[in-house]
Scaffold this active site. Structure first.
Site, PDB file in Angstrom:
ATOM      1  N   HIS A 122      34.229 159.293  49.531  1.00  0.00           N
ATOM      2  CA  HIS A 122      32.776 159.264  49.480  1.00  0.00           C
ATOM      3  C   HIS A 122      32.276 159.336  48.041  1.00  0.00           C
ATOM      4  O   HIS A 122      31.306 158.671  47.689  1.00  0.00           O
ATOM      5  CB  HIS A 122      32.157 160.392  50.302  1.00  0.00           C
ATOM      6  CG  HIS A 122      30.683 160.196  50.496  1.00  0.00           C
ATOM      7  ND1 HIS A 122      30.177 159.320  51.423  1.00  0.00           N
ATOM      8  CD2 HIS A 122      29.607 160.705  49.859  1.00  0.00           C
ATOM      9  CE1 HIS A 122      28.852 159.308  51.364  1.00  0.00           C
ATOM     10  NE2 HIS A 122      28.488 160.141  50.408  1.00  0.00           N
ATOM     11  N   TYR A 170      29.665 156.924  44.932  1.00  0.00           N
ATOM     12  CA  TYR A 170      28.767 157.297  43.836  1.00  0.00           C
ATOM     13  C   TYR A 170      29.321 156.882  42.482  1.00  0.00           C
ATOM     14  O   TYR A 170      28.548 156.664  41.537  1.00  0.00           O
ATOM     15  CB  TYR A 170      28.467 158.797  43.904  1.00  0.00           C
ATOM     16  CG  TYR A 170      27.636 159.097  45.116  1.00  0.00           C
ATOM     17  CD1 TYR A 170      26.273 158.807  45.133  1.00  0.00           C
ATOM     18  CD2 TYR A 170      28.215 159.587  46.290  1.00  0.00           C
ATOM     19  CE1 TYR A 170      25.507 159.009  46.266  1.00  0.00           C
ATOM     20  CE2 TYR A 170      27.459 159.803  47.421  1.00  0.00           C
ATOM     21  CZ  TYR A 170      26.105 159.502  47.408  1.00  0.00           C
ATOM     22  OH  TYR A 170      25.354 159.687  48.537  1.00  0.00           O
ATOM     23  N   PHE A 180      27.742 149.502  54.299  1.00  0.00           N
ATOM     24  CA  PHE A 180      28.174 149.483  52.900  1.00  0.00           C
ATOM     25  C   PHE A 180      28.069 148.098  52.270  1.00  0.00           C
ATOM     26  O   PHE A 180      28.155 147.960  51.051  1.00  0.00           O
ATOM     27  CB  PHE A 180      29.541 150.136  52.682  1.00  0.00           C
ATOM     28  CG  PHE A 180      30.721 149.504  53.355  1.00  0.00           C
ATOM     29  CD1 PHE A 180      31.181 148.265  52.987  1.00  0.00           C
ATOM     30  CD2 PHE A 180      31.419 150.201  54.335  1.00  0.00           C
ATOM     31  CE1 PHE A 180      32.286 147.698  53.587  1.00  0.00           C
ATOM     32  CE2 PHE A 180      32.538 149.642  54.938  1.00  0.00           C
ATOM     33  CZ  PHE A 180      32.977 148.388  54.562  1.00  0.00           C
ATOM     34  N   HIS A 181      27.814 147.065  53.089  1.00  0.00           N
ATOM     35  CA  HIS A 181      27.473 145.779  52.479  1.00  0.00           C
ATOM     36  C   HIS A 181      26.031 145.787  51.954  1.00  0.00           C
ATOM     37  O   HIS A 181      25.700 144.991  51.068  1.00  0.00           O
ATOM     38  CB  HIS A 181      27.671 144.634  53.474  1.00  0.00           C
ATOM     39  CG  HIS A 181      29.081 144.118  53.495  1.00  0.00           C
ATOM     40  ND1 HIS A 181      30.074 144.700  54.242  1.00  0.00           N
ATOM     41  CD2 HIS A 181      29.673 143.090  52.830  1.00  0.00           C
ATOM     42  CE1 HIS A 181      31.220 144.047  54.059  1.00  0.00           C
ATOM     43  NE2 HIS A 181      30.999 143.070  53.203  1.00  0.00           N
ATOM     44  N   ARG A 227      34.889 147.749  64.353  1.00  0.00           N
ATOM     45  CA  ARG A 227      35.082 147.472  62.943  1.00  0.00           C
ATOM     46  C   ARG A 227      36.499 146.958  62.723  1.00  0.00           C
ATOM     47  O   ARG A 227      37.434 147.370  63.405  1.00  0.00           O
ATOM     48  CB  ARG A 227      34.865 148.783  62.177  1.00  0.00           C
ATOM     49  CG  ARG A 227      35.013 148.718  60.680  1.00  0.00           C
ATOM     50  CD  ARG A 227      34.808 150.121  60.121  1.00  0.00           C
ATOM     51  NE  ARG A 227      34.973 150.158  58.669  1.00  0.00           N
ATOM     52  CZ  ARG A 227      34.930 151.274  57.959  1.00  0.00           C
ATOM     53  NH1 ARG A 227      34.735 152.429  58.563  1.00  0.00           N
ATOM     54  NH2 ARG A 227      35.080 151.232  56.652  1.00  0.00           N
TER      55      ARG A 227
END
Length: 570
Positions: free
Chosen positions: A244, A248, A396-397, A460
């Site tokens: 995760h 960032y 996340f795309h 997914r």
């Protein structure tokens, strides 16, 4: 040293020890540092082209309208796409950009610092070639998350370890230059971009320790046959301790560009230096002890620790909202300076034809629904609906593949000509705008279809042949066709981007392109010294990590096959 600085339109006294290189009226990235940054850009955009092609093939296969030739496997292509775009494109661009940013704002790297940068670059490149070779040989079709019990060839794991170690060495070089500036300019507030690069590197060091431990002490011994099995839950927990924060690590360089570069591009100023530094320190604190929210459906981790990390995850929303406020305050102030009236009149005054602004702005807009989707992902109850569905891929795309990547592209349109001594022509600027708009349209179609299909339960990472013949599967496939359409538009945009990059590298007219660095707004106040006291923030970070992870990892080890006496990783 007195230098004519075009950025502020007056003579500017630069702090001592900066050794800036100038050309005409522009403060330039040092020419030797520029070569190092440029080497990273070559690799980054090569990864974009190959990874983008793999993504196009992937959506075609998922639509059921295409079969891969020559015995190439679907998961092989998926791994190429994920590793090259999620790990290689991002890491290389980030390191290249940060080296240029530190050199531009804190002064040229010393010969030792630059040598460390090159050592890191070549270690990363050797590791990239090693890992990519195993994927191409179908010895490492394990996706970019490389979860056990899927097993790759040991060279794949060793290659990724070299990429991480190389990035550490490059980060150390940047931190050394920042520390040198602080030593030579005691009592002064450090350059904001250099400070931000240091924060991102520190976060990367701490976060990537998790994946380094996983690779060195679990996956490598296991793939070499030194151990028969590993603790899968521990390996996943170590990965998401890193995974995760990786998000960032991708995002903060985009924030650097939003905070410091974009205001200068539009002719405005940074809203608040203090607010920008505080937001970065909050990201440093709250980006790491939150990885368990990716494991909410997994047994073996007590519910209390899952709840705690969900709470910590929501704290990350605060610096994101601070950033949104800062950016739109900057936009409004500049728009009103240019004569904008009324509630939205200022909005019309922004430079919509300038790709250095428009392309990152499209990314900013995409981050709004992307952030909302992230709240869903991290919410205990709502996560049950979308976990391991293609909703997560769509999320996340939007965040990484749109907000972050489009910002990188927008930066490349001035960074590349700045360090190559060329200019962004009007024609290339127009093509860049077209590419950004195409990307936004393509991603809206593809990501939107992913979100809807995910709500309907589409899995997914699954290829078309695994869907079966149910009525629900037929509904999923209709959305896969939409994904293929969106993916095709995205690949066309990639071809535009690659063409622009080639032009800026070798064919654009010779000239000067500035590295835009905005000043803070007058009256924003002096930046508190505590915001640069890394000792204080480091202690808080370590405390949060220990609170969030000590007991969960202890319980995992205690319940592992080795038992409480063994405390083994396998």
């Amino acid at each position: 040293m007195i230098t004519a600085n075009k950025e502020v339109g007056k003579k500017t006294l630069l702090p001592k020890g900066n050794s800036h290189e100038t050309k005409g009226n522009l403060i330039k990235v040092d020419s030797k540092d520029a070569k190092l940054a440029l080497a990273h850009i070559y690799v980054a955009f090569t990864a974009l082209l190959i990874g983008g092609l793999a993504g196009l093939l992937q959506v075609f296969v998922r639509s059921g309208a295409f079969e891969l030739p020559f015995g190439i496997g679907y998961y092989q292509v998926l791994t190429v796409h994920g590793v090259l775009l999620g790990l290689i494109l991002t890491t290389y661009f980030i390191m290249g950009f940060q080296i240029a940013a530190v050199s531009r704002t804190a002064g040229a790297l010393s010969s030792t610092q630059r040598k460390l940068g090159w050592i890191g670059f070549w270690l990363m490149t050797i590791g990239t070639i090693a890992a990519a070779s195993m994927v191409l040989l179908n010895e490492a079709s394990v996706l970019y998350t490389f979860y056990a019990p899927l097993q790759a060839h040991w060279i794949f794991y060793a290659g990724l370890a070299l990429v991480v170690v190389g990035s550490w060495i490059e980060g150390i070089a940047q931190i050394m230059r920042y520390a040198q500036w602080r030593k030579q300019n005691k009592g002064l507030t450090s350059p904001l971009l250099a400070f931000m690069a240091v924060v991102n590197n520190l976060m990367w060091f701490v976060a990537s320790l998790g994946v380094a431990i996983e690779v060195l002490f679990q996956l490598l011994p296991w793939s070499l046959g030194l151990v028969d099995r590993i603790d899968v839950l521990l390996s996943r927990t170590l990965f998401w301790y890193f995974g995760h924060a990786l998000v960032y690590f991708w995002l903060l360089p985009a924030y650097m560009i939003w905070y410091v570069v974009v205001p200068k591009v539009i002719g405005g100023k940074l809203f608040s230096d203090s607010l920008a530094r505080l937001s970065f320190m909050l990201f440093l604190l709250f980006s790491i002890p939150v990885g368990v929210h990716h494991q909410l459906t997994e047994p073996g981790i007590d519910g209390f620790w899952k709840f705690l990390q969900v709470v910590l995850t929501f704290f990350v929303i605060v610096p994101s909202l601070m950033t949104a406020f800062s950016m739109f305050a900057t936009f409004e102030l500049r728009g009103r300076e240019l004569g904008g009236k009324g509630i939205v009149g200022w909005f019309k005054q922004l430079p919509w034809k300038d790709s250095r602004f428009l392309v990152p702005f499209i990314g900013m807009v995409a981050f709004i629904p992307g952030g909302a989707g992230g709240i869903v992902n991290a919410s205990y109850q709502m996560n049950q609906l979308i976990h391991n569905t293609i909703w997560v891929t769509g999320h996340f795309h939007l965040t990484i593949a749109t907000a972050v990547v489009l910002t990188y592209f927008g930066a490349a349109f001035w960074l590349i000509p700045h360090i190559t001594g060329r200019t962004l022509t009007g024609r290339m600027n127009s093509l860049a705008n077209i590419a950004g708009i195409l990307w936004g349209v393509g991603m809206f179609i593809m990501s939107g279809a992913m979100h809807v299909a995910g709500l309907l339960g589409a899995p997914r990472r699954s290829e078309y042949s695994t869907y079966g013949g149910s009525e629900q599967a037929a509904e999923w496939i209709s959305y896969q066709l939409a994904q293929a359409i969106g993916g095709t538009i995205l690949f066309i945009s990639i071809l535009f981007i690659i063409g622009i990059v080639i032009n800026l590298l070798w064919f654009a007219p010779k000239g000067e392109e500035e590295f835009p660095v905005a000043e803070a707004t007058e009256g924003s106040g002096k930046t508190p010294a505590i915001l640069e006291n890394f000792k204080v923030w480091g202690v808080i970070l370590v405390a949060l990590i220990l609170i969030a992870y000590t007991f969960p990892i202890f319980e995992i080890l205690d319940n592992s096959p080795a038992g409480s006496k063994g405390f083994k990783l396998w």
